[in-house]
Structures are given as C-alpha cells and as structure tokens.
Design an enzyme around this catalytic site. Sequence first.
Site, short mmCIF file in Angstrom:
data_model
loop_
_atom_site.label_atom_id
_atom_site.label_comp_id
_atom_site.label_asym_id
_atom_site.label_seq_id
_atom_site.Cartn_x
_atom_site.Cartn_y
_atom_site.Cartn_z
N GLU A 2 13.80 2.89 -1.50
CA GLU A 2 14.47 3.11 -2.31
C GLU A 2 15.55 3.81 -2.57
OE1 GLU A 2 12.21 3.28 -3.84
OE2 GLU A 2 11.42 0.96 -3.79
N HIS A 37 3.79 5.64 -8.76
CA HIS A 37 4.24 4.72 -7.79
C HIS A 37 4.01 5.59 -7.14
CE1 HIS A 37 5.36 1.20 -9.62
NE2 HIS A 37 6.07 1.77 -9.48
N ASP A 51 2.99 0.14 -17.65
CA ASP A 51 4.45 -0.23 -17.37
C ASP A 51 4.95 -1.71 -16.54
OD1 ASP A 51 7.25 1.04 -15.85
OD2 ASP A 51 6.26 -0.16 -14.49
N HIS A 71 5.33 -2.81 -13.51
CA HIS A 71 4.92 -2.53 -12.01
C HIS A 71 4.11 -1.87 -11.89
CE1 HIS A 71 9.19 -1.85 -12.16
NE2 HIS A 71 9.39 -3.46 -11.61
N ASP A 99 9.73 -1.62 -19.36
CA ASP A 99 10.38 -2.74 -18.64
C ASP A 99 9.69 -3.89 -18.56
OD1 ASP A 99 7.89 -1.67 -17.18
OD2 ASP A 99 9.26 -0.94 -15.44
N TYR A 144 14.58 -0.28 -17.41
CA TYR A 144 15.58 -0.27 -17.33
C TYR A 144 16.79 -0.95 -18.16
CZ TYR A 144 12.67 1.61 -13.54
OH TYR A 144 11.41 2.26 -13.43
C1 FKS Z 1 15.41 -3.60 -7.58
C2 FKS Z 1 14.51 -3.18 -6.88
C3 FKS Z 1 13.72 -2.49 -7.90
C4 FKS Z 1 11.45 -0.07 -7.39
C5 FKS Z 1 10.87 -1.04 -8.40
C6 FKS Z 1 10.61 0.20 -8.92
C7 FKS Z 1 10.08 0.83 -10.18
C8 FKS Z 1 9.51 1.59 -10.61
C9 FKS Z 1 8.88 1.81 -12.22
C10 FKS Z 1 8.56 3.17 -12.31
F1 FKS Z 1 7.56 3.39 -14.17
F2 FKS Z 1 8.34 3.70 -11.31
F3 FKS Z 1 9.62 4.13 -13.07
N1 FKS Z 1 12.47 -2.23 -7.23
N2 FKS Z 1 16.56 -4.55 -6.57
O1 FKS Z 1 9.58 1.25 -13.14
O2 FKS Z 1 7.41 1.57 -12.24
ZN ZN Z 2 8.43 -0.39 -13.86
#
Ligand code: FKS
Ligand code: ZN
Length: 344
Positions: free
Chosen positions: A117, A159, A195, A197, A284, A323
């Site tokens: 992405e 990541h 975080d 993720h 997030d 976000y």
């Molecule tokens: C949306 C799908 C998004 C990617 C998610 C990435 C998360 C990034 C994160 C960071 F801290 F790195 F910014 N998929 N349709 O929040 O972990």
């Molecule tokens: Zn994240």
Amino acid sequence: MKTIASPDHALHFPKAELSGGQLIRPYECPERWDYIVEALAASGFSAPQLPNALDMASVAKVHGADYLRFLEQAWSLWEAEGYEGEAMPMAVAARRMQQREPENINGKLGYFAGATETAITPTTWQAVQSSAACAQTAARLLNAGDSSAFALCRPPGHHAGYDLFGGYCFMNNAAIAAQELRDAGASKVAILDVDFHHGNGTQDIFYERNDVLFVSLHGNPGHAFPYFLGYADETGKGEGEGYNINYPMMPGTPYSVWSDALTHALDRIDQYFADALVVSLGVDTFERDPISFFKLTGDDFTRYGHAIGKRSLPTLFVMEGGYAVEEIGVNTRNVLQGFLDAQP
Ligand code: FKS
Ligand code: ZN
C-alpha cells in the site's frame, strides 16, 4: 519533555494508497503532524526543536546496506523507467521464490516490500531521513541525561524491518533510537509498542538479540494488518529467545482488557531491568480510528500514559500511527501529559 520534529515530514505525501481496490488519499497524511504540534502547543509543551543531521552509524546496525541503497535510489530508478505515477510494489518475493535482489526497479520494489500500500515519491527519501533523525536526536537527549523526550516522527517506522518497507514505514525510527541508546552505554533497552498494529519490523530487527526487549500490544494478526506476524508464540530466537513478547487482542477490545495487557507488559519490562524505554506510540487504538478495532477513549490515553510514567524509566516516545486525524493531537498529548503527571 522536549519534542523533536522536522518540517521535512511534509516531503512525504503520496497522492494515493491502494485500499479496498481503490486508490485513495492516504490515511497517513501530513495533517497528522500539524494536529499533534498544535495540541502540544495548546497544552504548554515547549516548541518542537529540529533534529541534527542523521548519523548513519546506528541506522546501519538495524537496516541492511542493500536496503538502504534501495531506499536512496528507488525514485531515480523509477523515474528512469519513464513512469508517470508514484513508485509502488506489485510483484512480491512470495513463498518458494528466489530471495535475490533483481536489477529492475519493479523487482527491487517487490523484493524489499513487506506490504504494497506504501508509495515512494521524489522526496520520500529526504522525509524518511529526517524522520529517523528526529528519533536519533531525541535518543541523544536521553543519553545526555533528559528523563524523557518525544520524537514526532513522520513517516512512521515500526513496520520497517531489517530490509523491508511497507505499512507507511521505511526506516525503523524506534529501532534506531534503541540502537542509539545501546551505543551510548545503556546495556539493556526495552521497546514497548502500543500502536494498534503489530510492530513487525521492530520484532524482525531485534528477534535474535537479548540486549533489546520488544513488547507489543496489538490487533490479533489473524484479524489485522500486518497479518503475518505478531502471534503470542513468537518469543525470540537464539540469544533472543524470551526477549520478544506479543499481546495480540481481538476486535472490540476495550480499555479494561487492553490495560491488563499493559500492566503485564510493564511488569515484564521491570523484570528485565532495562536502562531505558522506547515507546512506539500509535494512537490508532482510539475507539473512532477509521482503520482499527480497539475501543480506547480519549481519557484512556491519559490513564495509560500515567501507568507508563509510574515505572520511572528514562523514556523516549516515538510517534507511529493514528488516523482519527482531528483527535490525534489530543490523544497523543494525553499520553505524554499522563506520563509527565506520574513523574516524581
Ligand atoms: C487501510 C489498510 C491499511 C496498512 C496499515 C498500516 C498501519 C501503520 C501504522 C504505523 F504506525 F506504522 F503508522 N493497512 N484500508 O499505524 O502501524
Ligand atoms: Zn498503527
């Protein structure tokens, strides 16, 4: 607590992210930074300071030389092909395929991709270096005796693996900070990743090391990005066995459950006797985050900042995700304020 931030963050702003089969305006956008700066100023935090130029010594200990060369050259190789859009990986080095860096830029993008992405623009490399410099400069404040600091990094980093980009990340800012602390004499450093993720890149970098403990609270990878790492049975390898701790949690997780995991995580960090703590700070986990599924409220951020502060470790906060853009500033401020309020 000083904040280190660079206006260069705005040099990374891809027009598009591939999401749900569409090219959309990226969730990870420059206004995120503005809202955080604004909320900190409104609460009386000192004005952000610029980072020093990036010193590659610690960077080269957490990322491969081939990968760093790729990041530096990606845009010019892409441009040389005559493409009109931003550089994005498509074909990836999947199971049973060669793990060998191709000559062609599309091949290189796929070879170094952890996800597809994330686009690279003409000025992404400059923003990436400045973001890492924020983490490095902030780590050096701790090395010089400050008890805490905030690196307002953008693009984020957790990541980014030893030789992988994706999930909006290129260089692993938290890993670079942890390495800086180690190189200045901290014998043990803990990284706490809050975080939403899983910090798959940070886990990757330190998986076989016992001088950096990695502890992460995140969405269960069976249900959430990055999907292929972050399970509880990933505990480290070789000398690193026992020094990687994951707390995956299910959709709808409320603060009561999340905070029990945090207490457990902080206890493990206490038992490790770390000399310093790096917090990969993503907000997030917020209940109204558009791409995540935990249910933390604005006040919960203050609560857990306080819980971290009570452990009285020299602590460096490194910005990662979040976000719900209009609330990102207040939520981030709440963590830092909660932390400060718990300091002796
Ligand atoms: C949306 C799908 C998004 C990617 C998610 C990435 C998360 C990034 C994160 C960071 F801290 F790195 F910014 N998929 N349709 O929040 O972990
Ligand atoms: Zn994240």
